[in-house]
Enzyme design. Structure first.
Site, PDB file in Angstrom:
ATOM      1  N   LYS A  12      39.079  43.305  38.255  1.00 43.37           N
ATOM      2  CA  LYS A  12      38.141  44.447  38.273  1.00 43.37           C
ATOM      3  C   LYS A  12      38.629  45.486  39.268  1.00 43.37           C
ATOM      4  CE  LYS A  12      36.403  43.523  42.520  1.00 43.37           C
ATOM      5  NZ  LYS A  12      36.621  44.367  43.665  1.00 43.37           N
ATOM      6  N   ALA A  98      43.967  38.497  47.326  1.00 45.26           N
ATOM      7  CA  ALA A  98      43.314  39.203  48.450  1.00 45.26           C
ATOM      8  C   ALA A  98      43.672  40.693  48.426  1.00 45.26           C
ATOM      9  CB  ALA A  98      43.674  38.566  49.795  1.00 45.26           C
ATOM     10  N   ALA A  99      43.485  41.285  47.263  1.00 44.73           N
ATOM     11  CA  ALA A  99      43.948  42.657  47.031  1.00 44.73           C
ATOM     12  C   ALA A  99      42.838  43.600  46.561  1.00 44.73           C
ATOM     13  CB  ALA A  99      45.059  42.626  45.974  1.00 44.73           C
ATOM     14  N   GLY A 100      41.581  43.125  46.590  1.00 44.45           N
ATOM     15  CA  GLY A 100      40.461  43.972  46.178  1.00 44.45           C
ATOM     16  C   GLY A 100      40.279  44.045  44.681  1.00 44.45           C
ATOM     17  N   LEU A 101      40.955  43.138  43.961  1.00 42.05           N
ATOM     18  CA  LEU A 101      40.882  43.160  42.484  1.00 42.05           C
ATOM     19  C   LEU A 101      40.073  41.978  41.924  1.00 42.05           C
ATOM     20  CD1 LEU A 101      44.602  44.160  41.770  1.00 42.05           C
ATOM     21  CD2 LEU A 101      42.589  45.640  41.617  1.00 42.05           C
ATOM     22  N   GLY A 104      40.161  35.836  42.551  1.00 47.89           N
ATOM     23  CA  GLY A 104      39.540  34.518  42.698  1.00 47.89           C
ATOM     24  C   GLY A 104      38.222  34.460  41.934  1.00 47.89           C
ATOM     25  N   ALA A 106      37.412  36.215  39.296  1.00 42.33           N
ATOM     26  CA  ALA A 106      37.702  36.202  37.854  1.00 42.33           C
ATOM     27  C   ALA A 106      38.054  34.778  37.402  1.00 42.33           C
ATOM     28  CB  ALA A 106      38.860  37.153  37.547  1.00 42.33           C
ATOM     29  N   ASP A 138      31.160  38.822  43.452  1.00 38.16           N
ATOM     30  CA  ASP A 138      31.797  39.489  42.304  1.00 38.16           C
ATOM     31  C   ASP A 138      31.816  38.623  41.037  1.00 38.16           C
ATOM     32  OD1 ASP A 138      32.348  41.596  43.980  1.00 38.16           O
ATOM     33  OD2 ASP A 138      34.471  41.152  44.218  1.00 38.16           O
TER      34      ASP A 138
HETATM   35  P1  ATP Z   1      37.172  39.557  47.132  1.00 42.40           P
HETATM   36  O1  ATP Z   1      37.125  41.036  47.343  1.00 42.40           O
HETATM   37  O2  ATP Z   1      36.159  39.046  46.124  1.00 42.40           O
HETATM   38  O3  ATP Z   1      37.240  38.740  48.401  1.00 42.40           O
HETATM   39  P2  ATP Z   1      39.963  39.774  46.450  1.00 42.40           P
HETATM   40  O4  ATP Z   1      40.313  40.252  45.109  1.00 42.40           O
HETATM   41  O5  ATP Z   1      40.185  40.738  47.574  1.00 42.40           O
HETATM   42  O6  ATP Z   1      38.513  39.260  46.374  1.00 42.40           O
HETATM   43  P3  ATP Z   1      41.108  37.172  45.948  1.00 42.40           P
HETATM   44  O7  ATP Z   1      42.364  37.426  45.179  1.00 42.40           O
HETATM   45  O8  ATP Z   1      39.944  36.640  45.217  1.00 42.40           O
HETATM   46  O9  ATP Z   1      40.737  38.469  46.784  1.00 42.40           O
HETATM   47  O10 ATP Z   1      41.510  36.209  47.178  1.00 42.40           O
HETATM   48  C1  ATP Z   1      40.714  36.068  48.339  1.00 42.40           C
HETATM   49  C2  ATP Z   1      41.040  34.720  49.014  1.00 42.40           C
HETATM   50  O11 ATP Z   1      40.571  33.676  48.183  1.00 42.40           O
HETATM   51  C3  ATP Z   1      42.521  34.475  49.240  1.00 42.40           C
HETATM   52  O12 ATP Z   1      42.716  34.270  50.604  1.00 42.40           O
HETATM   53  C4  ATP Z   1      42.851  33.204  48.450  1.00 42.40           C
HETATM   54  O13 ATP Z   1      43.630  32.298  49.178  1.00 42.40           O
HETATM   55  C5  ATP Z   1      41.499  32.586  48.131  1.00 42.40           C
HETATM   56  N1  ATP Z   1      41.389  32.028  46.763  1.00 42.40           N
HETATM   57  C6  ATP Z   1      40.679  30.962  46.403  1.00 42.40           C
HETATM   58  N2  ATP Z   1      40.759  30.735  45.087  1.00 42.40           N
HETATM   59  C7  ATP Z   1      41.554  31.679  44.568  1.00 42.40           C
HETATM   60  C8  ATP Z   1      42.016  31.961  43.257  1.00 42.40           C
HETATM   61  N3  ATP Z   1      41.689  31.207  42.198  1.00 42.40           N
HETATM   62  N4  ATP Z   1      42.788  33.045  43.085  1.00 42.40           N
HETATM   63  C9  ATP Z   1      43.097  33.824  44.165  1.00 42.40           C
HETATM   64  N5  ATP Z   1      42.714  33.582  45.411  1.00 42.40           N
HETATM   65  C10 ATP Z   1      41.941  32.520  45.645  1.00 42.40           C
END
Ligand code: ATP
Length: 292
Positions: A12, A98-101, A104, A106, A138
């Site tokens: 997203k 951990a990129a704001g997308l 995890g 999803a 999310d």
């Molecule tokens: P949000 O803004 O919801 O925190 P995000 O997109 O910034 O999400 P994610 O890619 O979801 O970040 O990752 C956040 C943390 O969750 C990471 O440090 C990662 O190690 C952990 N994590 C746990 N399960 C997953 C997964 N299935 N995919 C990616 N990261 C995961």
């Protein structure tokens, strides 16, 4: 009956994000507009005889134990439905971590939705969303997909008509902790923002140009102060021909650029791919999840 299912778990972006308050429990109240995009992870769900949840993922930054959100989603489903004992999950990661997308989130949504299909559980979308919000703010949107206005912590969702536009994603290659960004968000420093209703109207009218002009994310302020490279990336991307609007997604560090067309998108990607850690051309998506 099938023994396995492959689900596309779509990332997203946030076209608008404003932090409007802090709740007594420490969570932040948001006003946000989510949109699904085509970029997705593959989540394969396999029935298995054992009583265990196993996760396979070859991404070095993704844990394969109970910390994995997909693992936690499977555990919630198993606790709810007595007949299921174990499940095997294979995650092919394409969404940067951990990129704001919402990668995890999803994956977690894909497990809730996919297990409901695979084991023919007949849980409603409302049931899945109630489970989803226990995993992350999310996750309900990832279950809904398309476009939606999110309130509360992002879980009170009003569906909106999705738009169709190509976009380019660029990520400078470092992770940003969502918790850190919210802790460092300063309500006093945040400028008065465009009203979210203007963006809602743009979506309702299918007016992508006006929408692209009104993109807003109040989390840019703490991120840009601490990580000037993200501010510099946004400024650079805003100079390219064919861009309609540029914004950091969620808590960063990914920056997205809404583009006029696919040709301009590929040209932009080619020009910046050597300067960033991750860059891809994608489009918005009408769905958050689908069977591969
Ligand atoms: P949000 O803004 O919801 O925190 P995000 O997109 O910034 O999400 P994610 O890619 O979801 O970040 O990752 C956040 C943390 O969750 C990471 O440090 C990662 O190690 C952990 N994590 C746990 N399960 C997953 C997964 N299935 N995919 C990616 N990261 C995961």
């Amino acid at each position: 009956m099938a023994n396995s299912l492959c689900v596309h778990a779509h990332a997203k972006i946030n076209l608008y994000l404003d932090v409007i308050g802090k709740r007594p429990d420490g969570y932040h109240e948001l006003e946000t507009i989510f949109h699904s995009i085509q970029l997705h992870d593959d989540v394969i769900i396999r029935k298995c005889r054992g009583e265990k949840i196993t996760v396979h993922c070859d991404h070095p930054k993704v844990p394969c134990d109970e910390q994995n959100l997909a693992h936690r989603a499977a555990k919630l489903m198993i606790e709810k439905v007595e007949d299921i004992r174990g499940v095997e999950l294979v995650i092919r990661k394409r969404i940067p971590v951990a990129a704001g997308l919402g990668g995890g989130s999803a994956d977690a949504a894909a497990v809730l939705w996919g297990m409901n299909q695979l084991f023919e559980l007949n849980l409603t979308q409302a049931d899945l969303m109630r489970l989803g919000v226990q995993l992350g703010a999310d996750v309900p949107f990832c279950l809904l997909g398309g476009a939606a206005l999110g309130r509360g912590i992002g879980e009170i969702l009003t569906p909106l008509p999705p738009i169709e536009t190509p976009l380019v994603l660029a990520n400078p290659g470092f992770e940003i902790s969502t918790a850190w960004v919210f802790q460092n968000h300063n309500f006093l420093l945040t400028m008065p923002t465009e009203n979210v209703r203007i963006l809602v109207c743009c979506l309702q009218n299918g007016d992508v140009l006006s929408l692209a002009d009104k993109l807003h994310n109040s989390l840019e302020e703490p991120v840009f102060l601490r990580y000037p490279a993200v501010a510099a990336l946004k400024a650079k991307l805003a100079q390219f021909d064919g861009n309609k609007g540029v914004l950091m997604s969620g808590s960063g560090a990914t920056v997205f650029v809404l583009m006029q067309g696919s040709t301009e998108s590929h040209r932009l990607a080619k020009q910046i791919e050597s300067e960033v850690a991750f860059c891809t051309v994608t489009t918005t998506s009408k769905v958050g999840l689908c069977i591969a």
